[in-house]
Enzyme design. Structure first.
Site, PDB file in Angstrom:
ATOM      1  N   ARG A 116     -90.282   3.853  55.573  1.00  0.00           N
ATOM      2  CA  ARG A 116     -91.718   4.047  55.725  1.00  0.00           C
ATOM      3  C   ARG A 116     -92.519   3.119  54.822  1.00  0.00           C
ATOM      4  NH1 ARG A 116     -94.617   3.918  59.278  1.00  0.00           N
ATOM      5  NH2 ARG A 116     -93.016   5.192  60.297  1.00  0.00           N
ATOM      6  N   LYS A 170    -112.505  -6.080  47.639  1.00  0.00           N
ATOM      7  CA  LYS A 170    -112.646  -4.979  48.598  1.00  0.00           C
ATOM      8  C   LYS A 170    -111.286  -4.713  49.244  1.00  0.00           C
ATOM      9  CE  LYS A 170    -117.491  -6.111  49.407  1.00  0.00           C
ATOM     10  NZ  LYS A 170    -118.512  -6.622  50.351  1.00  0.00           N
ATOM     11  N   LYS A 176    -122.911 -10.751  38.843  1.00  0.00           N
ATOM     12  CA  LYS A 176    -123.603 -10.452  40.095  1.00  0.00           C
ATOM     13  C   LYS A 176    -125.000  -9.911  39.811  1.00  0.00           C
ATOM     14  CE  LYS A 176    -121.243  -9.463  43.656  1.00  0.00           C
ATOM     15  NZ  LYS A 176    -120.515  -8.770  44.744  1.00  0.00           N
ATOM     16  N   GLU A 209    -123.858 -15.258  40.569  1.00  0.00           N
ATOM     17  CA  GLU A 209    -124.465 -15.056  41.883  1.00  0.00           C
ATOM     18  C   GLU A 209    -125.934 -15.468  41.860  1.00  0.00           C
ATOM     19  OE1 GLU A 209    -123.748 -11.344  44.346  1.00  0.00           O
ATOM     20  OE2 GLU A 209    -125.842 -11.024  43.778  1.00  0.00           O
ATOM     21  N   ASP A 251    -125.518 -15.804  47.681  1.00  0.00           N
ATOM     22  CA  ASP A 251    -125.415 -14.499  48.324  1.00  0.00           C
ATOM     23  C   ASP A 251    -126.499 -14.296  49.375  1.00  0.00           C
ATOM     24  OD1 ASP A 251    -124.252 -11.862  48.576  1.00  0.00           O
ATOM     25  OD2 ASP A 251    -126.074 -11.115  47.627  1.00  0.00           O
TER      26      ASP A 251
END
Length: 285
Positions: free
Chosen positions: A102, A137, A169, A202, A224
């Site tokens: 698995r 992410k 950021k 950013e 961005d």
């Protein structure tokens, strides 16, 4: 990115934790009906199409579960596969094969999906000179696998985590009191802590690009949610001072247009957070 030693330790932790989670005090289904000395053979069957990834990881899993298990590889990571292909054969203790099954399948299905999507994006960028980057992410606990899959698919890894690169950021900038203050404080922090980390900053508009350029030592500027016109202007402003990266809502329909604006990199969270697992199975033979 982190060192090879750190990356391998991440893989070891993933395997040990996954086996702990899945096996616990024993695979009682196998223990109940399969003799301890029984041996068998199984094949990794592809029931989909795309880019195969995770064969190298599968070998590590089987090695962890039972070093005596043998793998006969027919298709390597990064290869295009289609329905009916057999990636590898595994032979040895039947109980060991089932114990690892698995984890091998879950990892390979996910990794192959990511590698397939990455390869698709890489193809969209062909001839532009722009490279595709992943992001943070990722699925908690298996980041190393997902970033490995991006590499297999032909993409490049962004920072691995919060500790191996500085990325200022919008929230960092706002909390610090502005771009110049954020960069200045960051340089002081790195000097005081004797750390050599690259700095990405950013920018939300062209004025912020100009302000960033007034500070030396920035490795890359992240543009961005810029439109195409402003992206081209930003690339021209930045020139060879530092590298450029486009990010924010870029899709397969728009990625080529952003690349043609001249950016060095495009980052996409979709490589890891929006994929459909490749259909694979492990079948006894």
């Amino acid at each position: 990115m982190i060192t090879d030693a750190q990356f391998n330790e991440e893989l070891r932790l993933i395997i040990s934790n996954a086996i702990r989670e899945d096996v616990g005090d024993g695979d009682h289904s196998s223990l109940a009906c399969i003799p301890a000395n029984a041996t068998g053979k199984a094949k990794l069957l592809v029931k989909d199409k795309g880019v195969l990834a995770g064969v190298g990881f599968a070998k590590q899993v089987f090695e962890y579960v039972d070093p005596k298990v043998l793998i006969e590889t027919h298709i390597h990571d990064g290869s295009q596969v289609r329905y009916g292909d057999v990636a590898f054969y595994v032979s040895g203790s039947s109980q060991s094969i089932l114990k690892a099954e698995r984890l091998v399948l879950n990892a390979m299905q996910r990794m192959s999906a990511i590698a397939t999507k990455t390869a698709f994006y890489v193809n969209l960028l062909e001839g532009t000179g722009t490279k595709i980057l992943d992001t943070r992410k990722t699925t908690p606990g298996i980041r190393a696998l997902e970033k490995w899959a991006v590499k297999i698919g032909g993409g490049e890894n962004h920072r691995f985590a919060l500790y191996d690169m500085i990325m200022l950021k919008d929230n960092h900038i706002d909390f610090a009191g502005g771009i110049t203050k954020a960069i200045t404080k960051t340089k002081e922090y790195l000097a005081n802590h004797n750390k050599d980390l690259k700095i990405i900053v950013e920018a939300r508009n062209l004025d912020e690009v100009k302000e960033i350029l007034n500070s030396n030592g920035v490795y890359r500027i992240l543009l961005d949610n810029f439109n195409y016109d402003d992206t081209r202007k930003a690339v021209e402003l930045i020139g060879t001072t530092c590298l450029t990266e486009s990010s924010g809502g870029i899709t397969e329909e728009t990625i080529r247009n952003y690349a043609e604006c001249g950016v060095d990199y495009i980052s996409s969270g979709a490589l890891t957070h929006s994929v459909h697992n490749m259909d694979l199975s492990l079948k006894a033979v």
